[in-house]
Scaffold this motif. Structure first.
Motif, PDB file in Angstrom:
ATOM      1  N   MET B 110       0.810  -1.225   0.000  1.00  0.00           N
ATOM      2  CA  MET B 110       0.000   0.000   0.000  1.00  0.00           C
ATOM      3  C   MET B 110       0.843   1.274   0.000  1.00  0.00           C
ATOM      4  O   MET B 110       0.376   2.347  -0.395  1.00  0.00           O
ATOM      5  N   MET B 111       2.079   1.146   0.468  1.00  0.00           N
ATOM      6  CA  MET B 111       2.871   2.342   0.769  1.00  0.00           C
ATOM      7  C   MET B 111       3.017   3.341  -0.396  1.00  0.00           C
ATOM      8  O   MET B 111       2.837   4.544  -0.200  1.00  0.00           O
ATOM      9  N   PRO B 112       3.296   2.892  -1.635  1.00  0.00           N
ATOM     10  CA  PRO B 112       3.413   3.892  -2.709  1.00  0.00           C
ATOM     11  C   PRO B 112       2.123   4.696  -2.903  1.00  0.00           C
ATOM     12  O   PRO B 112       2.172   5.886  -3.222  1.00  0.00           O
ATOM     13  N   LEU B 114      -0.108   5.218  -0.484  1.00  0.00           N
ATOM     14  CA  LEU B 114      -0.310   6.031   0.719  1.00  0.00           C
ATOM     15  C   LEU B 114       0.529   7.304   0.696  1.00  0.00           C
ATOM     16  O   LEU B 114       0.055   8.363   1.105  1.00  0.00           O
ATOM     17  N   VAL B 115       1.772   7.200   0.231  1.00  0.00           N
ATOM     18  CA  VAL B 115       2.588   8.422   0.213  1.00  0.00           C
ATOM     19  C   VAL B 115       2.025   9.420  -0.802  1.00  0.00           C
ATOM     20  O   VAL B 115       2.219  10.622  -0.683  1.00  0.00           O
ATOM     21  N   ASP B 116       1.282   8.895  -1.775  1.00  0.00           N
ATOM     22  CA  ASP B 116       0.654   9.792  -2.758  1.00  0.00           C
ATOM     23  C   ASP B 116      -0.654  10.372  -2.219  1.00  0.00           C
ATOM     24  O   ASP B 116      -0.908  11.565  -2.332  1.00  0.00           O
ATOM     25  N   GLY B 118      -1.906  10.175   1.029  1.00  0.00           N
ATOM     26  CA  GLY B 118      -1.883  10.747   2.380  1.00  0.00           C
ATOM     27  C   GLY B 118      -2.406   9.822   3.451  1.00  0.00           C
ATOM     28  O   GLY B 118      -1.831   9.729   4.515  1.00  0.00           O
ATOM     29  N   ARG B 119      -3.552   9.151   3.210  1.00  0.00           N
ATOM     30  CA  ARG B 119      -4.060   8.213   4.230  1.00  0.00           C
ATOM     31  C   ARG B 119      -4.766   7.032   3.556  1.00  0.00           C
ATOM     32  O   ARG B 119      -5.110   7.089   2.382  1.00  0.00           O
ATOM     33  N   SER B 120      -4.967   6.006   4.344  1.00  0.00           N
ATOM     34  CA  SER B 120      -5.503   4.754   3.807  1.00  0.00           C
ATOM     35  C   SER B 120      -7.021   4.832   3.619  1.00  0.00           C
ATOM     36  O   SER B 120      -7.695   5.669   4.208  1.00  0.00           O
ATOM     37  N   ASN B 121      -7.528   3.970   2.752  1.00  0.00           N
ATOM     38  CA  ASN B 121      -8.982   3.783   2.654  1.00  0.00           C
ATOM     39  C   ASN B 121      -9.245   2.358   2.152  1.00  0.00           C
ATOM     40  O   ASN B 121      -8.314   1.610   1.831  1.00  0.00           O
TER      41      ASN B 121
END
Lengths: 408, 227
Positions: B110-112, B114-116, B118-121
């Motif tokens: 998920m990290m790439p 998320l860094v784009d 801002g937060r998870s969904n």
């Protein structure tokens, strides 16, 4: 994964959790530092409050007195004085000029709470063969007891002061062998003499005061010292104790009297308090610095340890600002969590110390002051220190070249 | 018509510029990678493969020459724009998987995104699980990275590289640290992703057998492309 928290917060928490041993040690360091600050601040606040309470319930906030008499040199010609030596005149007991007017004016002032007239002078207390000189204060009990809480110091009898009554110190009573309900003769310097009934014994916690204190009704004192209708001082209490000096100056400016505030008469106490505050501030600064260095050191090591992770995050599109946030948040969280643990430790130690530390008479050494603002301010300060301490490691992380970081 | 993703024109790379120890490691590289390409990049150690990969991946800047992505010259972009372009266009697979040890497999994938974002969904989580499913790792999605085998970690790294639906995946010896069975699995996985019309691949490898299974082999020798 938490869907509310921004990614920087999640990463910060995960990094802290992943390096839990480091996190625990630095949290311990911060907590000890904050505990010292909280413990010291709370104890000093307690001691200060105790001191203030003692000082301010045993004396007037402002005492209004007749002005000192001064000798004015007689000029023999313009600018030429006849006498070379001017002797200071002896200060005989005098009444406050127009004291009712001064009292009314003082009472009408906004911050003034209580105004009470006194007539005091020295007297000789005799009972049988025994006699002791005392400092006799004639008071109006209804108002004076609001200025000096005499009933609080009463160890025997009643705080009653009719014109035939007298309240005396415990040591004085023991010396002359008097008991509550007994009679004593009071002879003033003027020669006037009255026989009064002891209605109560007072213990001020001070042998000198207990040896010399004698309180009578205002009228009794007036007739004994030969000042019928006159008074020697007016005691004033104010609502905000720190406005006492300003009010005293106002009274002195508006009336022909001398007005001394408790601030002026307890100058030593104030300089002691200032020294305490300075010492406490210094300790806070140095503890704050050591906490900051601790956080910075741990985070710098963390940046080095996590340089590969930082490089990967950069390769995946993480912005420099995001990486800075990750480390700033870690600093802030360490400071915040450490301060809460530290505050709990400090307050726990305070409660324990409070239960142990006793005065010689068994009373508490200081009142327990658990001020929530102290914890809140410690938490805010520690968080700010944490974020500031994390600034350098954060910048370092943000500036890391991803190629070098990944290569390790 | 073939869609051009990356174009390098006369790219050079020097280190220690202006010093007596100045050294040029890449000399005038011209290279084009189109959509759907599956390219092997070979060459001896120290020939400049990794440097070339870093330049193509926007992790490093060429000393001279031009790098265009989708026709856009990257030389004029500032750091923020380069970071954004890298995040959206390029996926990375490193030799040592380089997963973040503090995160689970799914979180690493998920990290790439998320860094784009801002937060998870829910959509991001679903996508990460779907990618892990594609690489056959649904069962270990919630395992922390260090609790997986080398082959599993490398497959997670591939899933992560595909998270942002990149146009190009740069893989630096992705099978170099794996046994032959795992290496074969990982290679086949990349091949499948590519065949499904997904990303183009540029794979650095020393393994000639694997390279020969690619569509094209580009060889770097002493900082130059061998024809």
């Amino acid at each position: 994964m938490n869907r509310i928290a921004p990614i920087a917060w999640i990463m910060a928490l995960r990094f802290l959790k992943d390096g839990r041993l480091q996190t625990l040690f630095i949290l311990g360091g911060i907590a000890i530092g904050v505990a010292v600050i909280v413990f010291m601040s709370a104890m000093l606040a307690g001691l200060e409050q105790n001191f203030l309470r003692r000082v301010l319930t045993s004396q007037a906030h402002i005492q209004i007195l007749p002005p000192d008499q001064v000798a004015r040199p007689l000029p023999s010609a313009a600018g030429v004085f006849a006498d070379q030596i001017i002797q200071r005149p002896s200060q005989r007991i005098r009444s406050v000029d127009q004291w009712q007017k001064v009292m009314d004016a003082a009472r009408s002032m906004e911050d003034v709470a209580v105004v009470s007239p006194n007539a005091s002078g020295s007297a000789l207390l005799t009972r049988g063969e025994a006699s002791r000189s005392v400092s006799m204060t004639g008071v109006v009990p209804e108002t004076y007891f609001l200025v000096v809480r005499l009933p609080d110091y009463l160890v025997e009898g009643q705080p009653r002061l009719s014109s035939e009554d007298i309240l005396i110190g415990t040591d004085l009573a023991r010396d002359i062998g008097a008991v509550v309900g007994g009679k004593v003769n009071v002879t003033a310097a003027s020669g006037a003499r009255r026989t009064l009934t002891i209605t109560g014994l007072l213990d001020f916690g001070n042998k000198g005061a207990n040896m010399r204190a004698a309180f009578v009704a205002l009228r009794t004192a007036q007739s004994l010292i030969g000042m019928v209708g006159g008074i020697t001082s007016i005691d004033v209490t104010v609502r905000d104790i720190y406005t006492a000096e300003t009010i005293a100056r106002r009274i002195a400016a508006e009336h022909p009297v001398q007005a001394d505030s408790w601030i002026k008469t307890n100058a030593q106490f104030f300089s002691a308090m200032r020294a305490q505050i300075a010492t406490n501030t210094l300790i806070r600064v140095f503890v704050g610095l050591s906490v900051a260095f601790g956080i910075a050191a741990v985070l710098i090591v963390s940046v080095i340890q996590r340089s590969k992770d930082i490089g990967i995050l950069r390769a995946m599109g993480a912005r420099r600002g995001q990486l800075m946030q990750v480390f700033l948040i870690q600093g802030g969280l360490l400071g915040f969590a450490g301060s809460l643990i530290g505050a709990a430790m400090g307050l726990g130690a305070l409660v324990y110390w409070h239960s142990l530390a006793r005065q010689a008479d068994g009373k508490e050494l200081f009142p327990l002051v658990l001020d929530p603002t102290l914890v809140a301010s410690a938490a805010v300060m520690a968080t700010i220190v944490g974020v500031l301490a994390a600034a350098m490691p954060a910048v370092r992380a943000a500036r890391l070249d991803p190629v070098v970081a990944i290569r390790g | 018509m073939t869609e051009e993703i990356i174009r390098l024109e006369a790219v050079t790379k020097s280190y220690n510029i202006g010093m007596t120890s100045e050294i040029e490691v890449l000399h005038g590289i011209d290279l084009t990678i189109n959509r759907g390409d599956f390219v092997a990049l070979m060459g001896p150690s120290g020939s400049g493969k990794s440097t070339l990969l870093n330049i193509i991946g926007l992790l490093d800047k060429p000393t001279s020459g031009r790098l265009a992505i989708h026709g856009q010259d990257t030389g004029t972009l500032d750091d923020a724009a380069v970071t954004r372009l890298r995040g959206h266009t390029i996926g990375f697979v490193f030799q040592y998987h380089m997963l973040i040890s503090a995160l689970t497999a799914a979180e690493n994938v998920m990290m790439p995104i998320l860094v784009d974002k801002g937060r998870s969904n829910a959509a991001i989580e679903a996508k990460a699980r779907s990618l892990l499913d594609q690489v056959g790792l649904s069962a270990v999605a919630d395992n922390l990275a260090p609790n997986m085998s080398g082959g599993q970690q490398q497959r997670v790294a591939i899933a992560r590289a595909l998270a942002m639906d990149p146009d190009l995946v740069l893989a630096d010896e992705p099978t170099g640290n794996l046994d032959s069975k795992s290496a074969d699995d990982v290679f086949e996985l990349m091949r499948r992703v590519n065949a499904r019309g997904g990303a183009s691949f540029l794979i650095v490898t020393h393994n000639l057998a694997l390279a020969q299974r690619c569509d094209r082999i580009v060889e770097v020798v002493d900082g130059r492309l061998k024809a």
